[in-house]
Design a protein around this motif. Structure first.
Motif, short mmCIF file in Angstrom:
data_model
loop_
_atom_site.label_atom_id
_atom_site.label_comp_id
_atom_site.label_asym_id
_atom_site.label_seq_id
_atom_site.Cartn_x
_atom_site.Cartn_y
_atom_site.Cartn_z
N ASP A 1 5.01 2.68 10.40
CA ASP A 1 4.83 1.36 9.78
C ASP A 1 4.65 1.42 8.28
OD1 ASP A 1 4.96 0.23 12.19
OD2 ASP A 1 2.81 -0.19 12.40
N HIS A 2 4.38 2.59 7.76
CA HIS A 2 4.08 2.71 6.33
C HIS A 2 5.27 3.21 5.53
CE1 HIS A 2 0.08 2.50 8.08
NE2 HIS A 2 -0.38 2.18 6.90
N LYS B 1 6.14 9.81 -3.36
CA LYS B 1 7.30 10.27 -2.60
C LYS B 1 8.55 9.50 -3.04
CE LYS B 1 4.66 13.14 -0.59
NZ LYS B 1 4.69 14.55 -1.03
N SER B 2 8.97 9.77 -4.25
CA SER B 2 10.16 9.15 -4.84
C SER B 2 10.98 10.24 -5.52
CB SER B 2 9.77 8.09 -5.87
OG SER B 2 8.90 7.14 -5.33
N VAL B 3 12.26 10.02 -5.62
CA VAL B 3 13.16 10.99 -6.24
C VAL B 3 14.15 10.24 -7.11
CG1 VAL B 3 15.12 12.53 -5.75
CG2 VAL B 3 13.03 12.71 -4.38
N PHE C 1 3.06 4.19 1.91
CA PHE C 1 2.91 5.54 2.41
C PHE C 1 1.87 6.32 1.60
CE2 PHE C 1 3.99 9.98 3.17
CZ PHE C 1 4.03 9.99 4.55
N ASP C 2 1.82 6.06 0.29
CA ASP C 2 0.81 6.71 -0.54
C ASP C 2 -0.60 6.28 -0.13
OD1 ASP C 2 2.46 8.30 -1.97
OD2 ASP C 2 2.21 7.28 -3.89
N ARG C 3 -0.71 5.06 0.37
CA ARG C 3 -2.01 4.59 0.85
C ARG C 3 -2.49 5.46 2.01
NH1 ARG C 3 -5.24 0.80 -0.95
NH2 ARG C 3 -4.24 -0.64 -2.36
N LEU C 4 -1.55 5.82 2.85
CA LEU C 4 -1.88 6.64 4.01
C LEU C 4 -2.37 8.01 3.55
CD1 LEU C 4 -1.59 5.86 6.93
CD2 LEU C 4 0.69 6.85 6.95
N GLY D 1 6.06 12.93 3.99
CA GLY D 1 6.60 12.16 2.87
C GLY D 1 7.70 12.92 2.16
N SER D 2 7.47 14.22 1.93
CA SER D 2 8.49 15.03 1.25
C SER D 2 9.75 15.10 2.09
CB SER D 2 7.96 16.44 1.00
OG SER D 2 6.78 16.38 0.25
N GLU D 3 9.58 15.32 3.37
CA GLU D 3 10.75 15.40 4.26
C GLU D 3 11.48 14.06 4.29
OE1 GLU D 3 12.99 14.94 8.03
OE2 GLU D 3 11.28 13.79 7.36
N ARG D 4 10.72 12.96 4.36
CA ARG D 4 11.32 11.62 4.46
C ARG D 4 12.13 11.27 3.21
NH1 ARG D 4 12.68 9.48 8.63
NH2 ARG D 4 13.43 11.60 8.49
#
Lengths: 197, 803
Positions: free
Chosen positions: A46-47, A187-189, A99-102, A121-124
């Motif tokens: 959900d995140h 988790k951004s690129v 997701f960063d909140r998690l 997060g890295s994998e996603r």
């Protein structure tokens, strides 16, 4: 020179447990970690959002200087990566702020999960990039080069400022850049994707 | 005419896009559009004039990104001055005969706020304040805060606007296709927050076209008692022959916008891709429409950064556990600044199903203001529940209200003149739903009559401060029934009358009623049921009490609030107190590898199991013996495995957490006999200034605590002076510093320098992704630790030498 920035919301790319465990520094697997990972993946769902903003630019080379029209950068590694391309896609991909909140939550109350969420997060975000690059390749019918990010090789991290100005990442997908060129959400690129001629 | 008067009786037309028009006129990528106020004044003035001519009532000066992060103070002043000069000149030149206003336009600062980003809330307020002051100086008629995608930054901007001007405030947020802001808030949450703070218009802009924004706008309309704004994009962008084209035409746009005006939208404009042509099409249609009057919705609600909690037919549960009163272990945690303990109380209560968390951290010996600020900040990082700020210290209350990301509940005000004079201005300024206790200078009236009279007085006074009665919730004070047999009856009578005659919501602290009686839960549960039947809206209660939860679920099922009794059925299992699961005393027999069940549970990382086994052992064994004989050997085993690389980081942490849950039971047992565990040594730990990544530091902290060190955690982004001060005041044996970014290693060096000078007695150990042993030596650290175990081993060796 006007460039159109487009945004995409991608479908959830398939998850690789193996990749996640590799990011988490687990060389082999055991039941306890697997079951924790299972919980984390369910909670992560959900995140996560999978968003990309991007734009297509022309590129010309003068030795090591790559000239994208809207900005230029000197980098022999990028020039090498983009050799044979006259067009490139510049993009920013993210799994979103929630997701960063998690991660922030579990850093405080349960570091074991925080480590796994970091890895998820890295994998996603890498999976979003893969899936986006595949899509571009399909849509354009062109082969693409391996994506190349600021900070790789001799491509200066400072280039992030130019990329952010070009893509309006904050407005389009909610990604911001701080003075040290770190992105939030973490988790951004951002990357260049050469389109082979 | 003043803008607010115009707004009362008209549909207001704003302007359309600016950015896309400037790009077409040659604004290069990367150049800040606000500079064009100075360099291309004629272009800017022209665009403004075209919007006025097209029929706009309000044109936003070209100040969207004019803030102190992008411009120096001097340049900012010049830019805002020029922006207003241009906009006002356009107003003079325009041939339109409409009412014409010029707005100060403020967009996001471009940096994410803490805890997700690195910008401090108060710094954000100061940055917005600079722009607001200039807007006022150069003659803005109103302030438009728009394209905001974070509720917290929105609050910072609104506070800055309120503190530095009396101008009307319009706020518009960016919602995604999922109906939420990037940082999670839904429309009801934003309306609750913004109305609470007294803004004049709320709405949505950007990201989507009018059609896709429709459900979001309807949600805003359903919740808002102030006018609603809509400023969509001209659909989605496409690239055609190297030009950017949006896929909704001016006529389609205007038709779709007008549909929403017909259902109540009062302020309209355009965002990306819209041009004077679009605005003209809207304005032409608006001329034929009559504004729909704004109905007050009379919603009593609080909000967090994700959602609103509304008070109505379904009872609201407010968890009471974050409160040191009568809890030895909690007091100890506060004195030791053990924030984790508080965070766990928050997360656990949320799992039990409460809707709001009460936060009370008042103790005589601690700095409540600082502690409350920390607790609220940290709780907001682990839970999305709204908080109830519970304090009698007014300055602590204000600090917490400021930094709270939403509209909080406030506990409490009462009928004393002095208290009302202190609390109501805060409620008015920051927004909040305030709990009003029916007591005054003469104490608590014994009769319902007396309490209702105080309630009436509180309502009259609140009105003088401009606080609506929907933002007051009365607590008629549950008194101890064992001391006065009619105490509960009077409380319930007062409750009924306030609810029925004054039309206000009510809340009770339930537990007090049973004080001094055996099996208090039974009395609490029934009292809760009676109060609900008498109209109670909310209860401050203990969610771990099965009787309370039974009452809650049964009441909802019986009153038709719980469709198909779904919630009741899924909660029913938890009502019977589970006998501690039979713990087969298989001992080590079944598994030769482990000396005891507890050791196995810790090695395997089973938290629940470790806690239960510790509780069992505590019945017969000395707490310190358990630590020595069971927990430490288990930790050593995992630690050694980690060092030999047969155990990986997630497993090490799972074991550490299991050990921590065992320790928590030990600490509880020792607190109850007035003891605290002996510390092996004092370790001050921090992530250095400029660095906002602290997972590594948190891991080291957890493992150190496992090994018996007192860890003082200063958090992340800690200035050198704060580290030095903590090292001195705690007489630290060791200081641990973490840095993850190359850019912050210099602040690590500076911290070491200051420590050497002012706290030469402590050893310094450093770690973090960018460090190496060589570099650690170069900046003068005593030790480079590559991971948490190495830090523990080093700390142990330092302490061994000291003893």
């Amino acid at each position: 020179m006007s460039c159109t920035v487009l945004t995409k919301c991608l479908d959830r790319p398939p998850v690789s447990d193996k990749e996640i465990l590799r990011y988490a520094g687990c060389k082999d697997n055991n039941d306890e970690v697997s079951s924790l990972l299972c919980d984390c993946l369910a909670e992560a769902e959900d995140h996560l959002s999978y968003r990309v903003c991007y734009c297509k630019l022309g590129v010309k080379f003068d030795r090591n200087i790559c000239d994208f029209g809207v900005f230029k950068v000197e980098s022999s590694d990028l020039a090498k990566n983009l050799s044979g391309c006259s067009e490139v896609i510049v993009f920013c991909a993210t799994v979103g702020t929630m997701f960063d909140r998690l991660i922030a939550k579990y850093e405080r109350i349960m570091p074991s999960k925080a480590v796994l969420f970091q890895a998820i997060g890295s994998e996603r975000v890498e999976a979003v990039c893969d899936s986006f690059c595949d899509q571009i390749s399909r849509e354009t019918g062109r082969r693409t080069k391996p994506r190349f990010s600021a900070g790789y090789g001799d491509l200066p991290l400072e280039l992030q400022s130019e990329i952010f100005a070009l893509l309006s990442c904050e407005k389009n997908i909610g990604v911001t850049l701080n003075d040290s060129f770190f992105m939030s959400p973490s988790k951004s690129v951002t990357a260049f994707l050469g389109l082979c001629d | 005419m003043k803008f607010s008067d115009f707004l009362n009786n008209n549909i207001v037309c704003l302007d359309g896009g600016m950015g896309t028009l400037l790009q077409e006129k040659g604004l290069p990528v990367g150049e800040l559009p606000e500079r064009w106020n100075l360099t291309h004044a004629d272009v800017i003035t022209d665009i403004h004039r075209e919007y006025f001519d097209a029929g706009s009532n309000v044109v936003s000066a070209n100040t969207f990104g004019a803030n102190g992060l992008k411009f120096s103070d001097d340049e900012l002043d010049e830019i805002v001055s020029a922006a207003f000069y241009n906009a006002k000149k356009a107003r003079e030149l325009s041939v339109s005969d409409k009412e014409k206003f010029v707005a100060l336009d403020m967009g996001p600062l471009g940096r994410l706020l803490k805890p997700l980003g690195d910008l401090d809330f108060e710094d954000a307020v100061s940055l917005f304040a600079k722009t607001v002051k200039l807007g006022v100086k150069y003659g803005a008629d109103l302030i438009i805060i728009e394209t905001m995608n974070d509720s917290y930054e929105t609050k910072a901007a609104v506070l800055a606007a309120k503190e530095n001007s009396d101008l009307p405030i319009i706020v518009s947020n960016v919602y995604g296709a999922d109906g939420k802001l990037m940082t999670g808030a839904d429309p009801a949450a934003m309306v609750t927050l913004l109305e609470g703070m007294g803004v004049d218009v709320v709405g949505a802009n950007c990201s989507l076209g009018p059609k896709q924004l429709t459900p979001i706008v309807k949600e805003i309309l359903a919740n808002a008692s102030v006018p609603t704004l809509l400023m969509p994009n001209a659909g989605l962008p496409k690239s055609i022959d190297g030009r950017t084209i949006f896929d909704v035409t001016a006529d389609e746009f205007a038709d779709e916008v007008c549909e929403l005006i017909k259902v109540g939208v009062r302020v309209v404009g355009g965002c990306c891709g819209t041009t004077p042509e679009y605005i003209r099409a809207v304005c032409e249609r608006v001329a034929a429409l009559t504004p729909i009057p704004i109905e007050p919705k009379n919603i009593t609600a609080v909000s967090s950064y994700t959602h609103a909690v509304k008070f109505g037919s379904s009872p609201i549960l407010i968890g009471e556990r974050i409160n040191p009163t009568g809890k030895k272990r909690f007091k100890q945690a506060l004195v030791e600044r053990d924030i984790n303990y508080i965070l766990n109380e928050g997360v656990n209560q949320q799992e039990k199903g409460v809707h709001i968390l009460d936060v009370n951290v008042g103790l005589p010996d601690i700095d409540e203001k600082e502690m409350l600020k920390t607790a609220v900040t940290e709780l907001q990082a682990v839970t999305d529940l709204p908080l109830q700020i519970d304090t009698s210290d007014i300055s602590a209350m204000e600090t917490a209200l400021r930094i709270y990301n939403g509209k909080p509940m406030i506990n409490s005000v009462n009928g004393k003149d002095e208290v009302m004079a202190a609390v109501f201005p805060l409620v008015k300024k920051y927004g909040g739903l305030v709990v009003a206790l029916t007591l005054d200078e003469n104490g608590i009236p014994t009769t319902a009559d007396g309490r209702v009279r105080i309630a009436e007085k509180i309502l009259i006074t609140a009105e003088k401060y401009g606080i609506d009665k929907k933002d007051i919730i009365f607590d008629t004070l549950a008194m101890t029934v064992s001391a006065d047999n009619f105490a509960a009856v009077e409380t319930l009578n007062a409750l009924t009358r306030i609810n029925r005659d004054l039309g206000c919501h009510t809340s009770l602290g339930i537990s007090n009623v049973s004080f001094g009686l055996p099996n208090r839960d039974a009395v609490n549960g029934v009292f809760f049921a009676l109060a609900l039947e008498n109209g109670l809206s909310a209860a401050i209660m203990n969610p771990y009490s099965p009787d309370m939860m039974k009452t809650y679920y049964a009441y909802r099922a019986l009153h038709g609030i719980d469709a198909n009794c779904t919630d009741y059925i899924s909660a029913a299992d938890s009502f019977t107190i589970q006998a501690t699961p039979s713990t087969p005393t298989e001992k080590a027999a079944s598994n030769e590898e482990y000396r005891s069940e507890l050791e196995k549970a810790i090695v395997k990382g089973f938290r629940e199991r470790s806690r239960e086994l510790t509780d069992e052992l505590l019945r017969s064994e000395n707490p310190l013996k358990i630590v020595e004989n069971e927990i430490i050997p288990a930790l050593n085993r995992v630690g050694e495995g980690f060092e030999k690389k047969t155990v990986y980081l997630p497993q090490l942490l799972m074991s550490a957490e299991a050990a921590q849950s065992a320790f928590e039971r030990i600490k509880c047992a020792m607190a109850s006999i007035g003891n605290s565990a002996e510390s092996k040594g004092v370790f001050v730990i921090a992530t250095v200034k400029g660095d906002i990544h602290d997972i590594g530091k948190n891991i080291v902290k957890l493992i150190l605590e496992n090994y018996g060190f007192s860890v003082i955690d200063l958090g992340k982004d800690v200035p050198p002076e704060a580290v030095v001060e903590a090292a001195i005041s705690n007489k630290a044996h060791l200081v641990g510093l973490s840095a993850l970014m190359t850019t912050t290693v210099s602040s690590m060096e500076e911290t070491i320098l200051q420590l050497r000078e002012k706290a030469p007695f402590c050893k310094i150990v450093v770690g973090g992704a960018v460090l190496t042993e060589e570099y650690a030596n170069k900046i003068g650290a005593d030790k480079y630790a590559k991971d948490a175990m190495e830090a523990v081993r080093y700390a142990e060796s330092v302490m061994a030498q000291k003893n």
